[in-house]
Design an enzyme around this catalytic site. Structure first.
Site, PDB file in Angstrom:
ATOM      1  N   SER A  59       0.878  -1.167   0.000  1.00  0.00           N
ATOM      2  CA  SER A  59       0.000   0.000   0.000  1.00  0.00           C
ATOM      3  C   SER A  59       0.918   1.220   0.000  1.00  0.00           C
ATOM      4  CB  SER A  59      -0.884  -0.023   1.248  1.00  0.00           C
ATOM      5  OG  SER A  59      -1.869   0.973   1.132  1.00  0.00           O
ATOM      6  N   GLU A  60       0.754   2.106  -0.989  1.00  0.00           N
ATOM      7  CA  GLU A  60       1.791   3.122  -1.224  1.00  0.00           C
ATOM      8  C   GLU A  60       1.887   4.190  -0.134  1.00  0.00           C
ATOM      9  OE1 GLU A  60      -0.777   2.588  -3.294  1.00  0.00           O
ATOM     10  OE2 GLU A  60      -1.590   4.455  -4.114  1.00  0.00           O
ATOM     11  N   ASN A  61       0.926   4.214   0.790  1.00  0.00           N
ATOM     12  CA  ASN A  61       1.080   5.151   1.907  1.00  0.00           C
ATOM     13  C   ASN A  61       2.053   4.622   2.960  1.00  0.00           C
ATOM     14  OD1 ASN A  61      -1.021   3.203   2.360  1.00  0.00           O
ATOM     15  ND2 ASN A  61      -1.547   4.298   4.225  1.00  0.00           N
TER      16      ASN A  61
END
Lengths: 218, 233
Positions: free
Chosen positions: A45-47
């Protein structure tokens, strides 16, 4: 014809054991529900999370633990947290094996448009431009035609681009289509959908080579 | 011993003036400096340029500064959760510069690391390319992007000490570490200020050298934007 879950189910078959995968918002998120148990994948998840787990139970909800869609989630054993620069180093550095995302339009050269409709409000591209510029393998999950019945598979995208020559495969409610140097190539058709229906729904150049098998979903 | 502790948010934001550029950590509402945002609202500082991945929601986070017309320009990657933002953008009250998320993160990192520019593939062949140098490396095309710096960076961490050493929690880390490095003055608000020496040096995410002021925040709401749960069977 497939529903959203059907599209997700078909895409799940593309995921190989040991893959690191980034799932976009919408249909791509549903793919996680259909990954077979014997296939081990790690979701990015890119966060800032590798090893994303399912949604939490009510008593596990944690405001510090969200995915890129800002939904509350959980971690799995062996997960890790990191900052946004490292997250995109994983993406740009081609360490993520597969990106699955939605699109408004895809061109026969593999260009993708999914972030902006001129005249409507611009919300921003988020991480989409970084993802499509760098992923080793990109699969688009989308409807074959838009709400007005117009094809979303075009010779050239009309909408502002998110990335160029990057999409490798498209899965829609009608078909599985690969992007080849010669244009779209029909690989499979959805249960009960005719090749003629797919041709009529595709505006870009579509190669139909021999008998086209029906998708096997189970 | 060096002590960077200030008593509260009011003292922490001392020196922030109209027209300055601020960085504010967080992804959505996760890991945002709630105390300092409230204090900026109270202080009524105007004409701010805010660098932050998102713009908050109507009644929380940076949305509070927007509602109060304190922001002149937003530099973000995604701003889709805020109706007041929409209204101000369409009426021309607000400028916005949208940047791919990974490019934003790296521009912040570059600003703090003393790297004035770098090449990235994100946005090649799109309207993001406009006005930027394009160069080919190993057959692939890249855009030249420049560093970002700010007068003040405001970050939120979980634990910190008087030297400014910080530890973030879970996905609340996000943009905070790079922003901490890129501010001329960096303010850290933490949930728990602990004695120097009690944080394990091996576990520190942001070394204290990047921080000028630190305080323990109060009354964290930690609002959840999209609460999603599953049911026990």
């Amino acid at each position: 014809m497939l529903d959203k879950n059907g599209i997700a189910k078909r895409i799940a078959k593309e995921i190989k054991d040991g893959y690191y995968v980034n799932l976009g918002i919408g249909i791509p998120t549903l793919v996680a529900n259909y990954i077979p148990e014997h296939i081990n994948v790690i979701l990015q998840s890119e966060n800032g999370l590798l090893g994303m787990g399912p949604f939490p139970y009510e008593d596990e909800v944690d405001a510090d633990l969200i995915n890129a869609g800002k939904q509350t989630i959980t971690t799995l054993p062996g997960s890790s947290f990191f900052d946004s620069a490292m997250s995109f180093a994983m993406i740009r550095g081609e360490h993520v094996d597969l990106t699955i995302l939605g699109a408004m339009e895809v061109s026969e050269e593999g260009d993708i448009a999914n972030w902006k409709i001129p005249g409507k409000l611009i919300k921003g591209m988020g991480g989409a431009m970084d993802l499509v510029a760098s992923a080793k393998h990109i699969i688009v999950a989308m409807q074959h035609v838009n709400k007005s019945g117009e094809s979303k598979l075009l010779p050239k995208c009309d909408l502002p681009l998110t990335g160029v020559k990057c999409v490798k495969k498209i899965v829609t409610e009608l078909a599985v289509i690969d992007i080849t140097p010669d244009g779209f190539k029909l690989i499979e058709r959805a249960p009960g959908v005719s090749v003629e229906h797919i041709i009529a729904s595709t505006k870009g150049r579509l190669i139909v080579d021999g008998d086209i098998p029906e998708m096997q979903l189970d | 011993m060096i002590n960077k502790t200030v008593k509260n948010a009011e003292l922490a934001i001392n020196g922030i003036q109209d027209g300055m550029t601020l960085m504010l950590g967080g992804f959505g509402l996760c890991g945002i400096p709630e105390n300092c945002i409230d204090e900026l609202v109270k202080a009524g500082i105007k004409g701010l340029t805010c660098i932050s991945n998102n713009a908050g929601v109507d009644d929380f986070g940076l949305g509070l500064l927007l509602k109060n017309h304190q922001i002149k320009k937003m530099i973000s990657s995604y701003v889709g959760e805020n109706e007041e933002f929409e209204r101000q953008l369409l009426s021309g009250e607000l400028e916005v510069d949208l940047i791919p998320q990974g490019t934003l993160a790296e521009r912040l990192r570059a600003g703090g690391a003393g790297i004035p520019a770098f090449f990235t593939p994100a946005g090649y062949g799109t309207e993001i390319q406009q006005g930027k140098e394009v160069r080919e490396f190993n057959g692939k095309m890249y855009l030249l992007e420049s560093w970002l710096k700010a007068d003040y960076a405001i970050v939120k961490a979980w634990k910190g000490d008087a030297l400014g050493n910080l530890i973030y929690r879970e996905t609340a880390r996000n943009f905070n570490p790079m922003m901490a490095m890129a501010g001329k003055i960096t303010i850290a608000e933490v949930e728990e200020l602990v004695p120097v020496g009690s944080l394990d040096p091996d576990q520190i995410h942001t070394p204290g050298i990047f921080i000028q002021r630190i305080f323990q925040g109060v009354n964290y709401e930690k609002r959840i934007e999209q609460k999603t749960v599953r049911k026990r069977v």
